[in-house]
Motif scaffolding. Structure first.
Motif, short mmCIF file in Angstrom:
data_model
loop_
_atom_site.label_atom_id
_atom_site.label_comp_id
_atom_site.label_asym_id
_atom_site.label_seq_id
_atom_site.Cartn_x
_atom_site.Cartn_y
_atom_site.Cartn_z
N LEU A 5 33.88 -75.56 -114.42
CA LEU A 5 34.66 -74.44 -114.98
C LEU A 5 34.59 -74.44 -116.50
O LEU A 5 34.34 -75.48 -117.13
N ARG A 13 36.26 -69.75 -115.50
CA ARG A 13 35.04 -69.16 -114.95
C ARG A 13 34.03 -70.27 -114.67
O ARG A 13 34.08 -71.35 -115.26
N ASN A 17 30.83 -72.40 -114.87
CA ASN A 17 29.99 -72.66 -116.04
C ASN A 17 28.55 -72.97 -115.65
O ASN A 17 28.15 -72.82 -114.48
N GLN A 67 27.24 -68.51 -112.26
CA GLN A 67 27.70 -68.68 -113.63
C GLN A 67 28.38 -67.43 -114.15
O GLN A 67 27.88 -66.32 -113.96
N GLY A 68 29.54 -67.63 -114.78
CA GLY A 68 30.27 -66.51 -115.35
C GLY A 68 31.24 -65.85 -114.38
O GLY A 68 32.08 -65.04 -114.78
N LEU A 69 31.14 -66.21 -113.10
CA LEU A 69 32.08 -65.65 -112.14
C LEU A 69 33.46 -66.26 -112.33
O LEU A 69 33.60 -67.46 -112.60
N ASP A 70 34.47 -65.44 -112.15
CA ASP A 70 35.82 -65.97 -112.12
C ASP A 70 35.96 -66.90 -110.92
O ASP A 70 35.28 -66.72 -109.90
N ARG A 71 36.86 -67.88 -111.06
CA ARG A 71 36.99 -68.88 -109.98
C ARG A 71 37.29 -68.26 -108.62
O ARG A 71 36.82 -68.75 -107.59
N GLU A 82 36.48 -65.12 -107.67
CA GLU A 82 35.26 -64.43 -107.22
C GLU A 82 34.29 -65.45 -106.63
O GLU A 82 33.66 -65.23 -105.59
#
Length: 887
Positions: free
Chosen positions: A296, A301, A303, A311-315, A317
């Motif tokens: 994270l 998000r 990492n 990568q870049g997705l909210d936890r 999502e």
RNA sequence: GGACGUGUAGCUCAGCGGGAGAGCACCUCGUUGACAUCGAGGGGGUCACAGGUUCAAUCCCUGUCACGUCCA
């Protein structure tokens, strides 16, 4: 002449400023005066007064006014807290609402300037609200946790603890708030029960020979899994230990390890291990030297340590995507609904994540030991006592305290880093530079730690930092340790425990001798009031509607230990009426020429009525003093309520009326002096709880009679009355008068004797002493009972309704006015009541075990009760027979 | 799951080993010059339930149930 009512709106501001300008709030300079100090639990500087503050500060004010009047050097030290997270959030929200750029775009300096501006604008709100409540704080000593002096104390403490190895920097799992992007302490985490799921995932064995199923409520963390653990005693998996599974999605081989943490009873018996994102897994990871993969970023998000499409997705999502992928891969074995506790940030309300970062920690375990002993040995007493257990429980299982926060508003951590990461912890940058020069042999650029300290770090120093520490000031010498801390039990860990630890470590003494935990004001369903729930009551509105005194009295009367307070406006209204009642009693006294006599000695009063009320006054003063000294605030309030309303107004004033308007000048003058004296004592006793109304009455009665030795009531001397003022004979005499009137009224009312009827009151059978008393008080009995006269008669005439008072038989010849059947019923009912009583008592006395084993006075008491009940019954029975003979 | 607390009159709460109390609400009566923000009187409770200790339990002990808070 007094107005008909007290007007709080006009009186309160006037009186408050009179107190303040008189210097009454500051402790006396008299070196002989015993110090008594309280430090205020500092409210958030930008906050506003809620009902909990109102309760807490009312109790402190009651105590400080009481002790001030008892002649102590009473100091109530006020101040406010910078409240790191709370204030920063308020200002950020404000900036956003005004369409400003966010704090990160603004930069640290500009943002902090904004916060200071907000503090300047709104910082006085809460202290002004405290003034409206009547709080007699010494404002000349007001402190703020970010004041230069208190900041110096913070730096000194930080550096000292660091040099003592009690404060260190460490990489550990902390509770991370992705909304605020800061670490928070365990205490700031709130566990909330929510509906969730157990997702059962199959992890294929590396060699393709099968799979192992694990369950999780947080699927996204599998991206950081570095092992699967099974219990070494679990036969199902014995052969798999040491082999590996291939982690789906990530496509990484991870080992199967044996660890007791895996519970064979739960789920499949196998658990996935994510050391960087779970507190238990972290321990497992350490035991097995597993890699710790952080997946994270600060915002929660995914990492760069995860596959690129995550990568870049909210936890959250990522969670959905992981589940969907498992399903697509045919590896989703089950979805099981569950209700479980999920950690939330208490400020932000978002789900917090265990997160691996570098933070500063305080070795709380070491600091806790002296703090535990201090309470064990009674050097600090917690009231109610039950809280000591909670305190010990926490202190004995205390964890390292994470004190760094990734915020800007607060005490910046006094640590500087060299280019190679060497840390210099010093009180000033200059000292850090000097150390760095010493270390490197030449100048190197230093970078100060970006973080600030947990707000509670500075609050923990409050009892001594506010008194000037680390300077050895005269205030510190005089007022530390403080005497009493009044606070809510909801901050026993946050604040009380930390003050104990810090106070003992840095001053060698406990910060306070006594802690009084006041109740919590809750809403109707018993829930804690909070802004976010929208169930708060505004004390200022209540002050507007009912006056500060009414609110104060209500909170005091309801402050019983160990119980939550549910506040109702009805109750406040009732206590407002109480104030009005006292006001009008004073008005009555004024109208009837009650005035202080110079050097009046209450012991010299001659009339039984006066000797009685003086004794009652003494008893009340004594009981109130004991209650307040022992933090029995509700007892004090209730004692005063009963004495003032039921004893003084309902009986003394009523019984005094014939004397005050009578022809006997000597008797009148005595009653006038006594009433004035009692009233002054009442004002003093009530002043700590109802300061405004009492001060106003004090002022408005100042020129009635002899001048008082004291100026304002706030500075008057607390009553200290000798026990010899209590006169048992007067008590018995007035007791008889009161009982005769009460019984007579009861008979009249129950039999519906017309209001206008004026029968005589007949004394049929009474002792010489009783006859004398009744005769002496005939005029008041006649007036109060609305009878024509009081007559001694040997025999009750036909149709006279008798009643028995303390063994004496009285009668009202009202047969002509009443329904005789109703009277027979009344008598029969009363006789039946006595019969039941006689039966029970006789049975008890007939029990040889009772007579043999119960204390003698209890047996005697029962014998007397039986004799009296029997005598009363036989008198009533003969009355009933006479009545039956008539009808 | 553990700890603590609370269950007493319609409501809010005192009392906590020797015959159940207050305020509010309710009913009846009352404009007697302090007060109608008042006065007088009254009704209303197997003191959560079940055991135990005791001469005696609302009060102490054990258990049950209900509610609340805190900690896992």
């Amino acid at each position: 002449m007094l107005e008909k009512n007290f007007d709080p709106k006009s009186a309160e501001p006037r009186l408050y400023s009179a107190w303040e300008t008189s210097g009454a709030f500051a402790p006396t300079d008299d070196p002989a005066a015993e110090p008594f100090s309280i430090v205020i639990p500092p409210p958030n500087v930008t906050g506003s007064l809620h009902i909990g503050h109102a309760l807490n500060n009312t109790l402190q004010d009651v105590l400080i006014r009481f002790e001030r009047m008892r002649g102590k050097a009473a100091l109530w030290l006020p101040g406010t807290d910078h409240a790191g997270i709370a204030t920063q959030m308020v200002v950020e929200r404000q900036l956003a609402a005004q369409g400003n750029i966010g704090r990160r775009d603004m930069g640290r300096e500009a943002f902090i300037a904004k916060v200071w501006a907000w503090k300047a604008e709104s910082g006085g709100t809460i202290t002004n609200q405290l003034r409206r409540l009547g709080a007699s704080c010494d404002w000349s000593r007001e402190r703020f946790t970010l004041d230069e002096g208190l900041s110096a104390a913070v730096r000194k403490v930080f550096v000292t603890l660091h040099k003592q190895n009690l404060l260190y920097r460490d990489k550990r799992l902390v509770n991370w708030d992705p909304h605020l992007q800061t670490a928070i302490s365990d205490l700031e985490v709130e566990q909330r029960e929510v509906d969730g799921h157990y997702w059962h995932f199959a992890y294929p064995l590396e060699d393709g020979s099968g799979e192992i199923v694990v369950a999780t409520t947080r699927p996204e963390t599998m991206l950081g899994d570095t092992a699967v653990a099974v219990n070494p005693a679990d036969d199902r998996y014995k052969d798999l230990i040491g082999r590996a599974v291939r982690l789906p999605i990530v496509n990484r081989p991870i080992p199967i390890v044996a660890d007791d943490y895996a519970d064979p009873e739960k789920g499949s018996g196998a658990v996935k291990i994510t050391p960087a994102h779970d507190f238990n897994d972290f321990q497992v990871g350490k035991r097995h030297s597993l890699p710790m993969i952080n997946i994270l970023d600060d915002f929660g998000r995914i990492n760069a340590n995860a596959p690129s499409d995550y990568q870049g997705l909210d936890r959250f999502e990522a969670r959905d995507k992981v589940v969907a992928t498992f399903e697509a891969l045919g590896l989703l074995r089950a979805i099981e609904p569950t209700r479980h506790a999920v950690p939330h940030g208490d400020r932000s309300g978002v789900v917090v994540e265990p997160y691996l970062t570098d933070q500063w920690f305080v070795d709380a375990e070491t600091l806790a030991q002296p703090a535990i002993r201090a309470v064990e040995e009674g050097r600090t007493v917690l009231e109610p006592k039950a809280w000591e257990k909670t305190y010990f429980e926490w202190m004995r299982n205390i964890e390292p305290w994470c004190v760094s926060r990734q915020l800007w508003w607060g005490h910046r951590i006094p640590a500087w880093y060299g280019p190679d990461g060497t840390i210099f912890v010093e009180e000033t940058e200059a000292e850090a530079r000097a150390k760095a020069l010493e270390h490197y042999g030449h100048e190197e650029p230093l970078r100060q730690d970006e973080d600030v300290l947990d707000t509670w770090f500075s609050s923990g120093l409050w009892p001594f930092s506010t008194l000037g520490w680390p300077e050895q000031t005269s205030d510190l010498a005089r007022f530390y340790p403080t005497h009493t801390l009044v606070t809510g039990f909801d901050i026993i860990f946050y604040w009380v425990a930390r003050m104990m630890m810090m106070g003992l470590h840095f001053t060698g003494e406990v910060p306070f001798q006594r802690v009084f935990f006041n109740a919590l004001v809750r809403d109707a369903s018993g829930k804690k009031m909070s802004k976010s729930k929208g169930n708060v009551m505004d004390p200022l509105e209540l002050v507007d509607d009912y006056g500060a005194d009414a609110l104060r009295f209500t909170l005091t009367a309801m402050s019983g230990q160990g119980r939550d307070i549910k506040l109702s406006t009805q109750r406040i209204e009732g206590y407002r009426n109480f104030g009005t009642k006292l006001w009008n009693a004073a008005r009555f006294c004024q109208m009837n020429g009650c005035a202080r006599l110079a050097d009046f000695d209450p012991a010299s009063a001659e009339s039984a009525l006066n000797r009685w009320i003086i004794g009652e006054t003494r008893k009340t003063a004594q009981a109130v003093t004991e209650a307040l000294a022992g933090c029995g605030f509700d007892d004090a309030a209730n004692l005063l309520y009963r004495f003032i309303w039921n004893t003084f107004c309902d009986w003394y004033v009523e019984l005094s009326k014939p004397v005050l308007t009578g022809a006997d000048e000597g008797a009148r003058q005595e009653s006038q002096a006594v009433a004035a004296w009692v009233l002054d004592v009442i004002l003093k006793l009530l002043h700590p709880i109802m300061p405004f109304l009492t001060e106003e009455l004090w002022a408005q009665t100042a020129d009635l009679g002899a001048a008082r030795p004291e100026g304002m009531l706030i500075s008057a001397l607390w009553p200290d009355l000798p026990a010899s003022l209590v006169d048992p004979i007067a008590e018995a005499q007035i007791g008889l008068v009161i009982a005769a009137i009460s019984e007579g009224r009861s008979v009249r009312a129950e039999l519906n004797v017309p209001h206008s009827a004026r029968p005589p009151l007949l004394v049929i059978e009474a002792s010489q002493a009783q006859q004398a008393v009744l005769t002496a008080y005939a005029s008041v009995i006649v007036q109060t009972l609305r009878v024509s006269e009081l007559k001694l008669e040997a025999i009750a005439p036909e149709g006279a309704i008798p009643f028995v008072v303390e063994g004496a038989t009285l009668a009202l010849p009202v047969a002509a006015f009443i329904d005789l059947a109703a009277e027979k019923a009344r008598l029969a009912k009363e006789i039946a009541g006595h019969a039941a009583d006689i039966d029970r008592t006789a049975r008890k006395l007939g029990n040889p075990d009772f007579v043999a084993r119960a204390p003698e006075e209890v047996v005697e008491e029962n014998r007397e009760r039986l004799a009296e009940a029997e005598a009363t019954r036989s008198k009533l029975e003969s009355a009933l027979r006479r009545l039956e003979a008539v009808v």
